[in-house]
Motif scaffolding. Structure first.
Motif, short mmCIF file in Angstrom:
data_model
loop_
_atom_site.label_atom_id
_atom_site.label_comp_id
_atom_site.label_asym_id
_atom_site.label_seq_id
_atom_site.Cartn_x
_atom_site.Cartn_y
_atom_site.Cartn_z
N HIS A 272 -9.32 -0.95 3.38
CA HIS A 272 -8.74 -0.67 2.21
C HIS A 272 -7.44 0.27 2.21
O HIS A 272 -7.43 1.53 2.33
N TYR A 273 -6.40 -0.38 2.60
CA TYR A 273 -5.19 0.46 2.83
C TYR A 273 -4.59 1.13 1.95
O TYR A 273 -4.20 2.46 2.15
N GLU A 274 -4.63 0.80 0.55
CA GLU A 274 -4.01 1.53 -0.43
C GLU A 274 -4.85 3.00 -0.59
O GLU A 274 -4.36 4.02 -0.75
N ARG A 275 -6.17 2.83 -0.40
CA ARG A 275 -7.04 3.70 -0.58
C ARG A 275 -6.95 4.79 0.67
O ARG A 275 -6.89 6.20 0.67
N ALA A 276 -7.03 4.32 1.92
CA ALA A 276 -6.97 5.13 2.77
C ALA A 276 -5.51 5.71 3.38
O ALA A 276 -5.34 7.07 3.55
N MET A 277 -4.33 4.92 3.04
CA MET A 277 -3.15 5.61 2.93
C MET A 277 -2.91 6.93 1.91
O MET A 277 -2.47 8.09 2.31
N THR A 278 -3.47 6.56 0.64
CA THR A 278 -3.02 7.46 -0.10
C THR A 278 -4.15 8.78 -0.04
O THR A 278 -3.89 10.09 -0.08
N ALA B 196 0.92 -1.36 0.04
CA ALA B 196 0.10 0.11 -0.10
C ALA B 196 0.82 1.33 0.07
O ALA B 196 0.39 2.44 -0.80
N SER B 197 2.10 1.23 0.65
CA SER B 197 2.91 2.35 0.66
C SER B 197 3.39 2.86 -0.77
O SER B 197 3.67 3.81 -0.81
N GLN B 198 3.37 2.08 -1.62
CA GLN B 198 3.60 2.54 -3.12
C GLN B 198 2.45 2.77 -3.90
O GLN B 198 2.61 3.08 -5.18
N ALA B 199 1.24 2.98 -3.46
CA ALA B 199 0.07 3.02 -4.17
C ALA B 199 0.11 4.71 -4.38
O ALA B 199 0.67 5.51 -3.79
N ALA C 8 -9.87 -3.39 22.86
CA ALA C 8 -10.54 -3.58 21.39
C ALA C 8 -9.39 -3.04 20.30
O ALA C 8 -9.70 -3.46 19.03
N GLY C 9 -8.40 -2.42 20.80
CA GLY C 9 -7.45 -1.89 19.70
C GLY C 9 -6.64 -2.58 19.23
O GLY C 9 -6.16 -2.56 17.93
N GLU C 10 -6.72 -3.91 19.53
CA GLU C 10 -5.97 -5.15 18.65
C GLU C 10 -6.44 -5.16 17.42
O GLU C 10 -5.76 -5.70 16.31
N ASN C 11 -7.71 -4.75 17.13
CA ASN C 11 -8.48 -4.93 15.91
C ASN C 11 -8.67 -3.79 15.12
O ASN C 11 -9.45 -3.77 14.29
N LEU C 12 -7.64 -2.77 15.43
CA LEU C 12 -7.77 -1.58 14.97
C LEU C 12 -6.36 -1.20 14.26
O LEU C 12 -5.38 -1.65 14.58
N ALA C 13 -6.57 -0.34 13.15
CA ALA C 13 -5.52 0.13 12.46
C ALA C 13 -5.50 1.59 12.32
O ALA C 13 -6.79 2.20 12.10
N LEU C 14 -4.53 2.22 12.72
CA LEU C 14 -4.27 3.68 12.71
C LEU C 14 -3.41 4.20 11.30
O LEU C 14 -2.38 3.67 11.28
N ILE C 15 -3.82 4.94 10.62
CA ILE C 15 -2.97 5.53 9.49
C ILE C 15 -3.05 7.13 9.83
O ILE C 15 -4.34 7.64 9.89
N SER C 16 -1.82 7.71 9.88
CA SER C 16 -1.92 9.15 10.34
C SER C 16 -0.81 9.73 9.48
O SER C 16 0.14 9.26 9.01
N GLU D 166 6.56 12.04 15.58
CA GLU D 166 8.01 11.79 15.59
C GLU D 166 8.58 10.80 14.75
O GLU D 166 9.60 10.43 14.80
N THR D 167 7.95 10.13 13.96
CA THR D 167 8.27 9.22 12.95
C THR D 167 8.51 9.96 11.69
O THR D 167 7.99 10.79 11.08
N PRO D 168 9.67 9.16 11.07
CA PRO D 168 10.14 9.77 9.78
C PRO D 168 9.27 9.41 8.71
O PRO D 168 9.36 10.21 7.41
N GLU D 169 8.40 8.50 8.62
CA GLU D 169 7.49 8.28 7.31
C GLU D 169 6.61 9.31 7.24
O GLU D 169 5.80 9.74 8.16
N PRO D 170 6.24 9.81 5.73
CA PRO D 170 5.12 10.58 5.65
C PRO D 170 3.82 10.16 6.25
O PRO D 170 3.00 11.02 6.48
N VAL D 171 3.33 8.98 6.01
CA VAL D 171 2.20 8.43 6.39
C VAL D 171 2.59 7.36 7.39
O VAL D 171 3.43 6.21 7.06
#
Length: 347
Positions: free
Chosen positions: A325-331, A84-87, A295-303, A278-283
């Motif tokens: 849908h990681y590609e859509r959410a990350m972009t 997804a990071s390459q989308a 319940a957070g073990e069933n969650l994903a955070l994209i920021s 604090e992280t180097p990644e843009p996303v």
């Protein structure tokens, strides 16, 4: 074992296809479902062997002996980082996001629209965290004296965002002093952050105390982030809570109640989302967010962080089920952060 299972390109593609199919269907994925769409001619037996290796490596699990496989958190992490990071954002999403956010005329309105877009693309929460008080840019300050001696301080930022606080200062003020202090801040420090204002005032007091002592001391007392209190948890915009309630991942009502309480409290959202700065990644992608709730073990955070004139101001993102849908959410997160930054930087 985990890394060796992904050394072959074929294995990586099969794992990515399994994640995609599961995201679409929500059902355990069979070898036959993968063989139909695989670009190489592979037998279902070969694919089953690869799936068994991926299961041994911790990327898949089999809910029942006769069922297909389901991705684990490690599989989602691989998918987000490697695939997804390459989308790139689709033309349809780009136009839709531009249309949704383009008509906003104030910071509050663009925040609301951004939250709606982020919730829509994730089927979860869209979250925007305002900058910590010390990083708030001052456009205009106003101050009022209350009958009991307390002081109302209102800080207006570019775009019309306001922060207000009622203080009980260490010494009494008159309304005339408050007017003079606000005028001093507005004339000398419009466009500065509160942190920078504090630093400059302290320097002036150290080098030109006689000239600045009275006014600078008043400004420090009334416009110091430490005195005003950094209540960033109160400045979180959240959209899409109803969508989380309907997610199949949260059939456990106790876990759902805990998650909703965490959303309501908001400070846990702030802590986790601001960590992305604090992280180097843009996303930044985090699979499993136990800092929020059980319940957070069933969650994903994209920021992603957003900026004003290239200075980081705050963060925004999506919090949703791991079957996202990681590609859509990350972009979309990256593009919303870009538009949000551009809007804040406009004069």
């Amino acid at each position: 074992m985990r890394n060796s299972a992904l050394q072959e390109r074929r294995n990586r593609q099969i794992l990515a296809d399994i994640v995609r199919v599961y995201i679409e269907s929500g059902e355990p994925v069979s070898s036959r479902a993968i063989s139909k769409g695989f670009e190489e001619s592979l037998s279902t037996a070969t694919i089953r062997n690869v799936m068994a290796d991926l299961e041994d490596a911790g990327f898949l699990y089999q809910p029942h002996t006769s069922a297909g496989r389901v991705p684990t958190a490690a599989a989602y992490r691989f998918f987000a980082q490697e695939i997804a990071s390459q989308a790139t954002i689709t033309a349809v999403d780009r136009e839709w996001i531009q249309r949704e956010m383009g008509g906003a005329t104030s910071a509050a309105e663009i925040t609301e629209r951004a939250g709606h877009v982020l919730a829509e693309v994730s089927n979860g929460l869209g979250i925007i965290v305002s900058p910590p008080l010390g990083k708030t840019v001052l456009e205009h300050a106003r101050m009022w004296l209350l009958p009991d001696g307390r002081v109302v301080v209102v800080l207006i930022s570019p775009g019309g965002n306001t922060r207000d606080k009622i203080l009980r200062p260490s010494r009494p003020f008159t309304q005339t002093e408050l007017d003079a202090t606000a005028d001093f801040l507005n004339r000398h420090y419009s466009g500065w952050t509160l942190e920078a204002i504090r630093g400059d005032l302290l320097q002036k007091l150290a080098t030109e105390r006689e000239r600045y002592e009275g006014m600078a001391q008043s400004a420090l007392t009334l416009c110091d982030p430490a005195v005003l209190g950094d209540e960033s948890a109160l400045h979180v915009h959240v959209e899409g809570t109803a969508q989380m309630i309907g997610a199949t991942e949260f059939v456990d009502q106790a876990q759902l109640r805990d998650l909703l309480a965490a959303i309501e409290e908001k400070h846990r959202l702030v802590t986790v989302l601001n960590a992305c700065i604090e992280t180097p990644e843009p996303v930044h992608v985090q699979i499993g967010v136990k800092e929020i709730s059980e319940a957070g073990e069933n969650l994903a955070l994209i920021s992603a962080a957003y900026t004003r004139h290239d200075l980081v101001q705050g963060s925004l993102g999506v919090l949703g089920p791991t079957r996202m849908h990681y590609e859509r959410a990350m972009t979309a997160v990256a593009y919303v952060a870009q538009l949000f930054s551009e809007a804040l930087s406009k004069p």
